[in-house]
Design a protein around this motif. Structure first.
Motif, PDB file in Angstrom:
ATOM      1  N   PHE A   1       0.851  -1.188   0.000  1.00  0.00           N
ATOM      2  CA  PHE A   1       0.000   0.000   0.000  1.00  0.00           C
ATOM      3  C   PHE A   1       0.885   1.236   0.000  1.00  0.00           C
ATOM      4  N   ALA A   2       0.757   2.034  -1.053  1.00  0.00           N
ATOM      5  CA  ALA A   2       1.545   3.260  -1.177  1.00  0.00           C
ATOM      6  C   ALA A   2       0.642   4.462  -0.922  1.00  0.00           C
ATOM      7  N   TYR A   3       1.161   5.446  -0.199  1.00  0.00           N
ATOM      8  CA  TYR A   3       0.407   6.671   0.084  1.00  0.00           C
ATOM      9  C   TYR A   3       1.345   7.854  -0.038  1.00  0.00           C
ATOM     10  N   GLY A   4       0.777   9.044  -0.066  1.00  0.00           N
ATOM     11  CA  GLY A   4       1.599  10.245  -0.202  1.00  0.00           C
ATOM     12  C   GLY A   4       2.335  10.259  -1.537  1.00  0.00           C
ATOM     13  N   GLU A   5       3.572  10.707  -1.522  1.00  0.00           N
ATOM     14  CA  GLU A   5       4.327  10.816  -2.771  1.00  0.00           C
ATOM     15  C   GLU A   5       4.653   9.462  -3.389  1.00  0.00           C
ATOM     16  N   SER A   6       4.522   8.394  -2.629  1.00  0.00           N
ATOM     17  CA  SER A   6       4.769   7.052  -3.161  1.00  0.00           C
ATOM     18  C   SER A   6       3.654   6.580  -4.089  1.00  0.00           C
ATOM     19  N   MET A   7       2.574   7.354  -4.203  1.00  0.00           N
ATOM     20  CA  MET A   7       1.484   7.002  -5.099  1.00  0.00           C
ATOM     21  C   MET A   7       1.855   7.212  -6.567  1.00  0.00           C
ATOM     22  N   ASN A   8       2.913   7.950  -6.830  1.00  0.00           N
ATOM     23  CA  ASN A   8       3.365   8.199  -8.196  1.00  0.00           C
ATOM     24  C   ASN A   8       4.168   6.986  -8.661  1.00  0.00           C
ATOM     25  N   VAL A   9       3.546   6.145  -9.486  1.00  0.00           N
ATOM     26  CA  VAL A   9       4.149   4.874  -9.878  1.00  0.00           C
ATOM     27  C   VAL A   9       5.443   5.095 -10.659  1.00  0.00           C
ATOM     28  N   ASN A  10       5.476   6.079 -11.549  1.00  0.00           N
ATOM     29  CA  ASN A  10       6.711   6.347 -12.300  1.00  0.00           C
ATOM     30  C   ASN A  10       7.850   6.747 -11.369  1.00  0.00           C
ATOM     31  N   ARG A  11       7.541   7.534 -10.354  1.00  0.00           N
ATOM     32  CA  ARG A  11       8.561   7.931  -9.369  1.00  0.00           C
ATOM     33  C   ARG A  11       9.053   6.714  -8.587  1.00  0.00           C
ATOM     34  N   MET A  12       8.136   5.822  -8.235  1.00  0.00           N
ATOM     35  CA  MET A  12       8.515   4.619  -7.495  1.00  0.00           C
ATOM     36  C   MET A  12       9.402   3.703  -8.345  1.00  0.00           C
ATOM     37  N   LYS A  13       9.111   3.596  -9.640  1.00  0.00           N
ATOM     38  CA  LYS A  13       9.949   2.789 -10.534  1.00  0.00           C
ATOM     39  C   LYS A  13      11.357   3.371 -10.618  1.00  0.00           C
ATOM     40  N   LYS A  14      11.442   4.696 -10.687  1.00  0.00           N
ATOM     41  CA  LYS A  14      12.752   5.359 -10.706  1.00  0.00           C
ATOM     42  C   LYS A  14      13.479   5.116  -9.388  1.00  0.00           C
ATOM     43  N   TRP A  15      12.770   5.213  -8.282  1.00  0.00           N
ATOM     44  CA  TRP A  15      13.336   4.981  -6.947  1.00  0.00           C
ATOM     45  C   TRP A  15      13.918   3.572  -6.861  1.00  0.00           C
ATOM     46  N   LEU A  16      13.167   2.577  -7.362  1.00  0.00           N
ATOM     47  CA  LEU A  16      13.666   1.197  -7.357  1.00  0.00           C
ATOM     48  C   LEU A  16      14.947   1.086  -8.172  1.00  0.00           C
ATOM     49  N   SER A  17      14.961   1.692  -9.358  1.00  0.00           N
ATOM     50  CA  SER A  17      16.146   1.646 -10.231  1.00  0.00           C
ATOM     51  C   SER A  17      17.370   2.244  -9.549  1.00  0.00           C
ATOM     52  N   GLN A  18      17.175   3.334  -8.822  1.00  0.00           N
ATOM     53  CA  GLN A  18      18.285   4.006  -8.149  1.00  0.00           C
ATOM     54  C   GLN A  18      18.861   3.163  -7.015  1.00  0.00           C
ATOM     55  N   ARG A  19      18.122   2.171  -6.569  1.00  0.00           N
ATOM     56  CA  ARG A  19      18.578   1.305  -5.478  1.00  0.00           C
ATOM     57  C   ARG A  19      18.919  -0.098  -5.951  1.00  0.00           C
ATOM     58  N   GLY A  20      19.106  -0.240  -7.248  1.00  0.00           N
ATOM     59  CA  GLY A  20      19.514  -1.519  -7.804  1.00  0.00           C
ATOM     60  C   GLY A  20      18.379  -2.467  -8.134  1.00  0.00           C
ATOM     61  N   GLY A  21      17.145  -2.004  -8.001  1.00  0.00           N
ATOM     62  CA  GLY A  21      15.991  -2.832  -8.329  1.00  0.00           C
ATOM     63  C   GLY A  21      15.593  -2.668  -9.786  1.00  0.00           C
ATOM     64  N   ARG A  22      14.640  -3.464 -10.184  1.00  0.00           N
ATOM     65  CA  ARG A  22      14.115  -3.392 -11.552  1.00  0.00           C
ATOM     66  C   ARG A  22      12.793  -2.636 -11.539  1.00  0.00           C
TER      67      ARG A  22
END
Length: 87
Positions: free
Chosen positions: A8-29
């Motif tokens: 469950f994402a809330y606040g700024e984590s609701m932006n899926v494109n931002r979350m995908k970028k966040w994952l990439s920056q931490r070595g995730g896909r």
């Protein structure tokens, strides 16, 4: 086949494109987020009761139990690798 879990994402984590970028920056896909849909979490309320000094020196969003509360957000379906980064 990777196991999938709900997050469950809330606040700024609701932006899926931002979350995908966040994952990439931490070595995730980025494709670790399999799907996203609007969701409402009952029994909680959005609060700003946690203070973060770096980098904001301000309160950050958190959830607190409230039997009458609701929080709007996004239910992400994520794979195990993404879930381990989100914890």
């Amino acid at each position: 086949m990777p196991q999938k879990k709900n997050y469950f994402a809330y606040g700024e984590s609701m932006n899926v494109n931002r979350m995908k970028k966040w994952l990439s920056q931490r070595g995730g896909r980025p494709d670790g987020i399999v799907s996203a849909q609007r969701a409402v979490l009952t029994g909680y309320t959005l609060a700003f009761a946690v203070r973060r000094e770096i980098p904001w020196k301000a309160g950050v969003a958190n959830l607190e139990k409230d039997e009458k509360g609701t929080v709007e957000g996004v239910l992400l379906e994520v794979d195990n690798a993404a879930e381990s980064l989100l914890q």
